[in-house]
Structure formats: C-alpha cells, structure tokens
Design a protein around this motif. Sequence first.
Motif, PDB file in Angstrom:
ATOM      1  N   ARG A 117      -7.063   4.872   3.014  1.00 56.19           N
ATOM      2  CA  ARG A 117      -7.213   3.642   2.237  1.00 56.19           C
ATOM      3  C   ARG A 117      -7.100   2.383   3.088  1.00 56.19           C
ATOM      4  O   ARG A 117      -7.478   1.300   2.651  1.00 56.19           O
ATOM      5  N   GLU A 155      -0.177   5.215   0.033  1.00 57.63           N
ATOM      6  CA  GLU A 155      -1.574   5.355   0.441  1.00 57.63           C
ATOM      7  C   GLU A 155      -1.658   5.863   1.875  1.00 57.63           C
ATOM      8  O   GLU A 155      -0.743   5.686   2.671  1.00 57.63           O
ATOM      9  N   SER A 156      -2.774   6.479   2.183  1.00 60.79           N
ATOM     10  CA  SER A 156      -2.995   7.048   3.508  1.00 60.79           C
ATOM     11  C   SER A 156      -3.665   6.025   4.416  1.00 60.79           C
ATOM     12  O   SER A 156      -4.636   5.377   4.015  1.00 60.79           O
ATOM     13  N   GLY A 157      -3.135   5.862   5.645  1.00 56.41           N
ATOM     14  CA  GLY A 157      -3.719   4.872   6.540  1.00 56.41           C
ATOM     15  C   GLY A 157      -3.454   5.155   8.005  1.00 56.41           C
ATOM     16  O   GLY A 157      -2.624   5.993   8.372  1.00 56.41           O
ATOM     17  N   ASP A 197       2.043   9.663   5.400  1.00 55.11           N
ATOM     18  CA  ASP A 197       1.147   8.624   4.902  1.00 55.11           C
ATOM     19  C   ASP A 197       0.441   7.879   6.024  1.00 55.11           C
ATOM     20  O   ASP A 197      -0.731   7.524   5.905  1.00 55.11           O
ATOM     21  N   ALA A 233     -11.021   0.108   0.167  1.00 56.70           N
ATOM     22  CA  ALA A 233     -10.174   0.258   1.340  1.00 56.70           C
ATOM     23  C   ALA A 233     -10.043  -1.101   2.010  1.00 56.70           C
ATOM     24  O   ALA A 233     -10.763  -2.044   1.690  1.00 56.70           O
ATOM     25  N   ASP A 258      -9.917  10.005   2.069  1.00 59.75           N
ATOM     26  CA  ASP A 258      -9.092   9.115   1.268  1.00 59.75           C
ATOM     27  C   ASP A 258      -8.176   8.218   2.095  1.00 59.75           C
ATOM     28  O   ASP A 258      -7.108   7.810   1.638  1.00 59.75           O
ATOM     29  N   ASP A 273      -1.894  15.436   4.170  1.00 62.23           N
ATOM     30  CA  ASP A 273      -1.103  14.533   3.328  1.00 62.23           C
ATOM     31  C   ASP A 273       0.398  14.782   3.409  1.00 62.23           C
ATOM     32  O   ASP A 273       1.138  14.472   2.476  1.00 62.23           O
ATOM     33  N   HIS A 329       0.834  -1.208   0.000  1.00 65.07           N
ATOM     34  CA  HIS A 329       0.000   0.000   0.000  1.00 65.07           C
ATOM     35  C   HIS A 329       0.867   1.257   0.000  1.00 65.07           C
ATOM     36  O   HIS A 329       0.551   2.237   0.682  1.00 65.07           O
ATOM     37  N   ASP A 359     -10.588  12.728  -4.142  1.00 64.26           N
ATOM     38  CA  ASP A 359     -10.042  11.897  -5.219  1.00 64.26           C
ATOM     39  C   ASP A 359     -11.121  11.489  -6.216  1.00 64.26           C
ATOM     40  O   ASP A 359     -10.878  11.413  -7.421  1.00 64.26           O
ATOM     41  N   ASN A 379      -9.256  -2.150  -7.452  1.00 67.26           N
ATOM     42  CA  ASN A 379      -8.766  -0.805  -7.186  1.00 67.26           C
ATOM     43  C   ASN A 379      -9.692   0.167  -7.907  1.00 67.26           C
ATOM     44  O   ASN A 379      -9.530   0.444  -9.084  1.00 67.26           O
TER      45      ASN A 379
END
Length: 514
Positions: free
Chosen positions: A305, A236-238, A287, A333, A303, A284, A233, A472, A434
């Motif tokens: 993920r 990606e943001s988590g 991450d 997600a 966003d 952002d 990932h 997004d 995706n």
Amino acid sequence: MSFIEKKENPEKVLKSIFGYKKFRPLQKEIIENVLEGRDTLAILPTGGGKSLCYQIPALMMEGLTVVISPLIALMEDQVAQLDNLGIAAAYINSSLSWDDYKAACRQVQSGKLKLLYVSPEGLNTEKMLNLLHSPSVKVECITIDEAHCISEWGHDFRPDYLDIALIKKQFPQSVCLALTATATEQVKKDIIHQLKMEEPKVLCASFNRPNIFLHVERKAKPLEQVLCFLEQHKGESGIIYCFSRKNVDQLNFELQRRGIKSLSYHAGLTDAQRSKNQKAFIQDKIDVMVATVAFGMGINKPDVRFVIHYDMPKSVEQYYQEIGRAGRDGLSAEALLLFGPGDINKIRWLFNDSADSTKAENLLRGMINYAESTTCRRKQLLAYFGENFCESQDKDEKDCCCDICASVEKISAPAAILTKASIQPRIKSFPKKNQLKENISDEDQKLADKLRAWRRKAADELEVPPYVIFGDKSLYDIASKHPRTTQELLNCYGIGESKTEKFGYYILRIVKEE
C-alpha cells in the motif's frame, strides 16, 4: 493441464483459467503477436499484467515457454501461483536440492511442462542447454523478464543477461518476448540490439499509475516523518528504501523498538536471512520491509500500500521501478519521497566509482528536477519517459494525483504559485480515496474480514503467500456480490475454474454463514 489449442480465444483462457473478464491495455496485442511468432518488446508498468502476456500464449502453444527471471523468490512465487491454477510449471535454480532438480528435469523431458523459469546465469550452462535440447522438448517461446537488465543504459544492468542472445540463437524457431516496466528510448533500442530481435513489434503502454499518490517532503526529521506516515497506515503493507545498509539497520531498529512489525533487507545479510525476511514480508508476517535497492525486483506482492524513500534514489528510472511495487492490485497506494540536499552529496560522492560520471550526473539531475518540481509530479514523471499526461484525465484520477495538485486545490488561484521551499514535512495526509473500503457496507466489511481470516489459514496450510490464494480485490468483490452458487462465484474478480474447484466450497460456506 494439457495445452489449449490456438483456435481457442485468448479471452476465454483469460476468464476460464485466470478469472478475469477483460484484458488490461496492450495485453491482448502482445499475446496475439507472440502467438503469431513475432518477436516482441513490451513495456508495461508494474501492475500492468506482464506475466499473463507469456502465460496465456504458453497455454495455447504445444511446446515449452522458457522464462528468464532474475530472482529465485520471483520464480518460486510465479510457480506457486501457476500450480494453484492447475498449470504445469517449474523452476530450476540454485535453491533446489538434487532430488528436486532431477524431478524438475524429468518434468521438462516429459514434454508436458508449459513454463520453465530459469535465471540468466543458470541459462548458459551445459546442463541447461542439454536439457532444453532434449528430443522431447520443443522450445516455442523465450521470455525475458526485467529486460532492462540487459542494457548498460538501464538503471539495473546485469552482465549475465548479455548471454541470452547466444542461447536464443540456438532456438531459431522460438519467438522472443522481452518485458520490462521501465525503458527510455535508448534502453528500448539497446534491448532490441542486445537480444538481436528480428523486426520486433514494440508495444509500450502508458507509464501512468493513477492509483499511486505521489508525495515529496523536505527531509527535516526523517524518523519522525516516517513514524507519522506509518501511524496513518497502520496494518498496511509497505516498503521503506534507504541509501545504505547502516541506514536500513538503524531505521529498522527504531521501528521495531516502537512495536512496528518490520524487518531489514540488504546485501550485508546472509542469503538465508535475506530469503527468510523476504518470505516473512510476502506472507504478511510483517508489515514493513526496510531495505536498500537490493530488495524488490520481481516482488509479486499485489497489496503493498505504500513505498517510502527515506533517501533519494539515484535516478528517475530507479524511483519509478521502486514506487511501482505499490498498488499492483490497482487499489489506492502512496509513494512518499523524503528529499534533502544531503542526499545529493552522498550520491555524488559515489560518482568516483562510476564508469561514466557524466551519465550518472545526468540521471541524478533528472531525479533532482522531479523532487524540486513546482508543477504536477505525475506530468513530470511521465514526461521523463516521453509521455504526455492527458489534461482530460477523469476527475477520479485527478483527485489522487500528487501533493502539489492537492495543495493547489486547497488554496486560492493567486496563492497557487509554489516554490521549492513549499516542500514541507507532513502535517496531515492529503485526502485520498480508500478504494479498499469504498462503496462497501459494514456487513460486507465483516464478510471480507472473515474471508481474509480464512485466506490466512489456507495460505499457512499450503505454505504459500495469501495473495496466491486470492488477492484483496477478489475478497472485496466476493464480499460485495455475496455469491451463493458456483456460477455466481465464477463471476467474481480473479476467480477462475481451478480456484473455484479448489476453494469454492469454503468460500460459499463462509458467505452462507454470514
């Protein structure tokens, strides 16, 4: 922006102001109840669009809507988004300077403000009550966000919420709207009782979040498992949730040591450091946020993920609330839970400090049953909240269900009988659509990347999170439709008149250059 008269159609407000073509489940019913002056308790899943349920009525009513929200960061985020839409909104909390506080009070007293965000502890003060009782102020709606916090049966009880009923009584002509993403039957009854709601309409949407893939692994080598997950990932943001501050700091150190852009969040940090780290995540700049349960309520970042539980949560309610912070934009997600017996012992050790150890054990047992499940996790999760998962879900939803269903699809029917031992560490990720890049050409992807770069720059200049400009989902819709005119831009997802006026020139120029 002046108020929109009630004769206006809510759908028209939805499209012209917010840029959406249709309501999500139950949004319209909730809005209509509020406009009719009927107290309403609404349970919508995270990402279900709770904010619109009071924002649209606020624009259609002449008076003020007071929104009681538990977090300063959420208030700031909501007001930034409303300001970006040209809507008169403000917040009053402890973060304001004296000059900013006076400016906010003048906005309220002007009678032109549509939405005022306050904290539960800030609501029951002499200054706030005097302000709301100003001759020029007409409080038409009192909205309680994260309403489960008022219930001692809920997983996140906050005593300050109990004062709301006393304040609500001072404005008998106002309508009350209580909103939450998690509520068992007992919590629903308690919310109604504590708020002294008068013959309320209770509207509960499905708890199903089909875009979130549910995955449980046996906790074997947790750091390696997390690193393997993050490798899949990249960029990606988590969020990664840990049981203790010590675990947060240790894991964050290991991630940073390996070049992963991460920060920590827990009660041991100063208020300033927590605020700084949260802002970096929302904007952002990083991450991954490694955090305790202290982080996340009211986070409006669409966003995110993935959500990883490095340690097991204490209840299904807590788990559902936390995984719900992923995929708020409706795109795919993943929720990964690392589960081991040691977590159970750590949680039970805390029962000594619990006011009701029997209740705590029952909540924990529900979480253990979920983690050890040998049948569809989504079915079990929904059943906990009294909902039956429909067997007739379309194939797309089944394809992105849970690890157990994905495993059963890969093996023969006789071998499909799973055991607790089948909760294995990650070897390869399960096939998962995706939705960000599905059905988009390489050319369109390049345009989306250019739009994202412009969004990053615009967000920095305006000092707001990127998603306040556009999400997004909007960027990919623009990239796929290639709008050439203002009218064509208005037909893109999440693009209303205000955003078209502010950003339309730049977007159309980027599209034209491509």
